[in-house]
Design an enzyme around this catalytic site. Sequence first.
Site, short mmCIF file in Angstrom:
data_model
loop_
_atom_site.label_atom_id
_atom_site.label_comp_id
_atom_site.label_asym_id
_atom_site.label_seq_id
_atom_site.Cartn_x
_atom_site.Cartn_y
_atom_site.Cartn_z
N GLY B 7 0.84 -1.21 0.00
CA GLY B 7 0.00 0.00 0.00
C GLY B 7 0.86 1.25 0.00
O GLY B 7 0.49 2.29 0.53
N ALA B 8 2.03 1.14 -0.63
CA ALA B 8 3.03 2.21 -0.57
C ALA B 8 2.60 3.48 -1.29
O ALA B 8 3.14 4.55 -1.03
CB ALA B 8 4.35 1.72 -1.14
N GLY B 10 -0.49 4.84 -1.24
CA GLY B 10 -1.54 5.59 -0.56
C GLY B 10 -0.95 6.70 0.30
O GLY B 10 0.26 6.85 0.37
N THR B 12 -0.92 7.16 3.66
CA THR B 12 -0.11 6.64 4.78
C THR B 12 1.12 5.93 4.24
O THR B 12 2.23 6.10 4.75
CB THR B 12 -0.95 5.70 5.65
OG1 THR B 12 -2.04 6.44 6.23
CG2 THR B 12 -0.13 5.08 6.76
N LYS B 40 2.21 3.02 -12.87
CA LYS B 40 1.67 4.29 -12.36
C LYS B 40 2.81 5.21 -11.91
O LYS B 40 3.83 4.75 -11.38
CB LYS B 40 0.73 4.03 -11.18
CG LYS B 40 -0.63 3.49 -11.62
CD LYS B 40 -1.62 3.52 -10.47
CE LYS B 40 -2.99 3.06 -10.95
NZ LYS B 40 -3.92 2.82 -9.84
N LYS B 123 -10.60 -3.85 11.38
CA LYS B 123 -9.19 -3.99 11.74
C LYS B 123 -9.01 -5.01 12.85
O LYS B 123 -8.02 -5.75 12.89
CB LYS B 123 -8.61 -2.63 12.15
CG LYS B 123 -8.51 -1.64 10.99
CD LYS B 123 -8.20 -0.23 11.47
CE LYS B 123 -8.15 0.75 10.29
NZ LYS B 123 -7.98 2.15 10.76
#
Lengths: 321, 321
Positions: B7-8, B10, B12, B40, B123
């Site tokens: 998720g690098a 995004g 966060t 991308k 979570k």
Amino acid sequence: MNVTVVGASGETGRSIIDGLLGSSTDFKVTAIVRPASINKPAVQKIKSRGVSIIALELVNTHEELVKVLTGQDVVVVALEPFDLEPHFALASAAKEAGVKRYIPSAFGSSCPPAGVMMLRELKERVINHIKKIYLPYTVIDVGMWYQIAIPRLPSGKIDYALTYSSDQVAEDGERASSVTDLRDIGKYVARIITDERTLNQYVFAYNEVWTQNQIWDHLEKISGEKIPRTSVSSEEIKATIVDRQTKYNEGAKSYQDLLGFVVPQYFYSEWHREDNLPERAKYLGYLTTKDLYPDFEYIKFETFFDELIKGSGVPVYAKNN
Amino acid sequence: MNVTVVGASGETGRSIIDGLLGSSTDFKVTAIVRPASINKPAVQKIKSRGVSIIALELVNTHEELVKVLTGQDVVVVALEPFDLEPHFALASAAKEAGVKRYIPSAFGSSCPPAGVMMLRELKERVINHIKKIYLPYTVIDVGMWYQIAIPRLPSGKIDYALTYSSDQVAEDGERASSVTDLRDIGKYVARIITDERTLNQYVFAYNEVWTQNQIWDHLEKISGEKIPRTSVSSEEIKATIVDRQTKYNEGAKSYQDLLGFVVPQYFYSEWHREDNLPERAKYLGYLTTKDLYPDFEYIKFETFFDELIKGSGVPVYAKNN
């Protein structure tokens, strides 16, 4: 220190009453019991020992419950978690009453919060309710009781004391679990609830760690008998759990049906998965009584074995208790 | 130290990449990205900064995932938790690969595990899976981002930087919450994952604590503008949440419909309930970065306000990021 115990006449509850009354701390102990139970011998017995008895239903009695819990420093709950309503009601009333520390009904083995034992998942729902309302708490788990960790002897010599025996070994019997004498639980509770370090923490109270082979070996040695070691594989126990849970879900809803998968879940968690080890409990966030109270004098497992053989063992869940 | 980030690209995730690459610790950083995302600009940008890129789907790729994670010391996940499958798959693969510490996707506000925010409950399911398999972990929550805690100015002067503004106050505006600059999150992560004290713990990373009135007052002072303080009562926000969740449950299932109750749940938890305060986080079991790293140099909220007014603020969730 004012302590109210709910579920005082159960096995864990009686140990807690003993622990509180036998403590060097001056606990003023109250027990909330069901109005229908007020005249039961077990209730009269604790009353005669100086415990104040309050007869009150727990559900739909919010205002009375708040009144009863007001001024109480600690509330200890030792009720079965199969019906959660009394647990939610007690926690909410304790919050409103300003109770300084709430001990929810845990008193089980160390186990991950979800996906292993249904009983643990039910307890988690109560813990989550407590956290949602920011009720000060301590979760106390206690490992496996000595009293139910023992196999029967072929001679039947110790059957008198074994309400539940543990006659099978997980896999090769080499797996370990933490064991505790039921009689020590109350002494741990008395210590833990007067300890600021344990506020809003989980505490794992246990006496010793034994493998099943060590239990069998020791009992063989002191009895002179050879005890069969019937192995249950992980696959077998998992299949049993799935089968019995399926039957329960399909409508076999008696208490025995419920125990039909709850008991194998305990066995699977405690012996096959080895969830109930101190290092596992620490991973799960527990402080341990070994670290907190290195001086604690507990009943050794070997002492318990000797009592069994001598004939002075006491069965748990016996009708006349 | 080998660190894999999922998720690098995004918000966060980018802060985490910045924190790792800017750290004095020599992190060898890998990012797992979707094969469809490999070209991308955001991915190419981190690649050009020395991050190894691995293109791999997360679900139904167990063996490849285990291979990729083998030898990694730390795995950091910064993915949305709406779809849990990738989270379960990643954790299971990390366990099998022997990853020494797994950082699940938390990076939210402090909040009780159940009954308040649906996102927190999702979570929790991942955390419970981690605990079931005894995967070494650290849960990191970060309070509320500065970047979304600010109201718009009537002049529109700071609109350029506010993807999401926070234009209403809870009750009388006196309630407080912990706030953190998004840009500091990665710096906290770099510190936390190299700290043995935080293994198998929850850490609450936050910069400062402000009430909404303090935010409004300060922004009024430095802008010279008067900002409306529209109050939302607890009853109003709860009714909004129920209404939107009902519509969602009845079939309005777009991402916007989801945010329709997730965003008010955040507001209700952070401002009305004040769940997101350091003392609440401590009750819930978190260590805090204030206690762990008293020397940590963070971006002050006042500095962030000054950037906004000067025109150097950076919008979050912008398309060109």
